[in-house]
Write a protein that holds these residues in place. Structure first.
Motif, PDB file in Angstrom:
ATOM      1  N   THR A  30       0.915  -1.251   0.105  1.00 25.23           N
ATOM      2  CA  THR A  30       0.377   0.156  -0.063  1.00 25.23           C
ATOM      3  C   THR A  30       0.886   1.390  -0.126  1.00 25.23           C
ATOM      4  OG1 THR A  30      -1.714  -1.150   1.113  1.00 25.23           O
ATOM      5  CG2 THR A  30      -1.936   1.364   1.154  1.00 25.23           C
ATOM      6  N   THR A  47       1.393   4.132  -3.039  1.00 28.56           N
ATOM      7  CA  THR A  47       0.934   5.638  -2.721  1.00 28.56           C
ATOM      8  C   THR A  47       1.996   6.671  -2.560  1.00 28.56           C
ATOM      9  OG1 THR A  47       0.517   4.952  -0.356  1.00 28.56           O
ATOM     10  CG2 THR A  47      -1.253   4.788  -2.202  1.00 28.56           C
ATOM     11  N   LEU A  49      -0.191   9.693   1.990  1.00 25.07           N
ATOM     12  CA  LEU A  49      -0.462  10.329   0.669  1.00 25.07           C
ATOM     13  C   LEU A  49      -0.878  11.739   0.533  1.00 25.07           C
ATOM     14  CD1 LEU A  49      -3.781   9.936  -0.725  1.00 25.07           C
ATOM     15  CD2 LEU A  49      -3.137   7.434  -0.139  1.00 25.07           C
ATOM     16  N   PHE A 104      -1.073   8.087  -8.689  1.00 23.39           N
ATOM     17  CA  PHE A 104      -1.468   6.363  -8.455  1.00 23.39           C
ATOM     18  C   PHE A 104      -1.346   5.919  -9.724  1.00 23.39           C
ATOM     19  CE2 PHE A 104      -4.617   3.328  -7.620  1.00 23.39           C
ATOM     20  CZ  PHE A 104      -4.142   2.974  -6.199  1.00 23.39           C
TER      21      PHE A 104
END
Length: 321
Positions: free
Chosen positions: A65, A69, A174, A184
């Motif tokens: 993740t 990001t 982010l 992204f």
């Protein structure tokens, strides 16, 4: 109780316990959390995330993740770390260690080693009084009252809490970085998600035929053009300028209203001011326009100059739907 009802009952109970565990995390968003975010934001290195058992699996997800990001991260298994993988940790890296108890043997060995490197250590743990909790620079508390497991043994609520805390960390990072959908897309070029973020109408419609007729062409010629190009539509064009559109639906409605069709031309049945889309528009926007207007094709045009057709089937083929 019937078997199906019993299964549903246990499923609902598990979800309620885990949902409550996540909601309880709200009270743990404190100065340590904000300081951890600022530490990572200001770091010149990467984020190295480690753990053992189920926490190691959670660590890998959080790494994925963060990487997607805008926060460079790597995973280091706690067991491997004490057998050579500590070399992964660079001078400016921030280390995040995930452990429910904070007292597993591997964690007890690993934590002092990380501290000896002078790297900042963030703990994601449910036990703030553990070896990990006491030696960490910042603690992200993921305490849960009970696991969703009826025996209170299998990591369920605790790993869900760890995952949720990792997501909260990633979202804050982010946001602070001003990470946008365009950013992204750079990290997700593959699959339907990536295509929704970068695929444009121009990338799709150029593979289609370009059906078009002039305003004065006979109805029979209009039908042949629509049929031969297999898109269920034709543009009505004069000198490359778009005048209107004729669709399969227009033809059916025309036949219902007219007995004598021998004298009809394209301009007699066309719909003026058709829905159009520019070639540099994201293809996903074409889908939204089709859905909102209950249509399956769009004419592609720029400054009222007809360029081609994009069809719902094109978007299906590209995996956007």
């Amino acid at each position: 109780m019937a078997l199906a009802d019993e299964i549903k009952k246990h499923a609902v109970e598990a979800l309620k316990i885990e949902a409550q565990s996540i909601e309880n995390l709200i009270s743990f968003i404190d100065d340590d959390f904000t300081n951890a975010v600022e530490l990572i934001l200001n770091s010149k290195g990467r984020v190295v995330i480690t753990g053992i058992g189920k926490s190691a699996i959670v660590a890998q997800k959080i790494v994925a993740t963060l990487n997607s990001t805008g926060t460079p991260s790597i995973f280091m298994h706690a067991a491997d770390a004490i057998h050579g993988d500590l070399g992964n940790i660079q001078q400016d890296d921030v280390v995040i260690c995930i452990s429910k108890s904070g007292n597993t043997p591997e964690i007890k060995v690993l934590v002092p080693l990380v501290k000896s490197f002078n790297n900042k250590l963030i703990a994601i743990t449910g036990n703030t009084e553990s070896v990990l909790g006491k030696q960490a620079d910042y603690i992200l508390n993921t305490y849960v009252e009970t696991e969703a497991c009826p025996n209170n043994l299998a990591p369920t609520s605790s790993t869900t809490a760890q995952m949720a805390m990792g997501d909260a960390l990633a979202v804050c990072l982010l946001n602070q970085r001003g990470f946008t959908s365009k950013d992204f897309a750079k990290y997700h070029p593959g699959g339907s998600l990536g295509k929704k973020l970068y695929l444009r109408v121009a990338d799709v419609f150029i593979n289609n035929a370009k059906p078009q007729v002039s305003a004065n062409q006979k109805l029979s010629e209009v039908i042949i053009e629509i049929s031969s190009k297999r898109l269920g539509i034709t543009a009505v064009v004069e000198n490359e300028t778009l005048l209107g559109v004729v669709t399969d639906g227009d033809l059916r409605r025309m036949l219902e209203k007219n007995q004598d069709i021998t004298t009809l031309t394209a301009k007699d049945i066309m719909s003026a001011s058709p829905k159009t889309i520019k070639p540099d528009t994201l293809a996903i926007e074409a889908l939204h326009i089709m859905e909102n207007n209950n249509i399956t094709q769009l004419l592609v045009a720029e400054n009222n100059i007809y360029l081609g057709v994009i069809h719902l089937h094109d978007l299906l083929k590209e995996g956007i739907i």
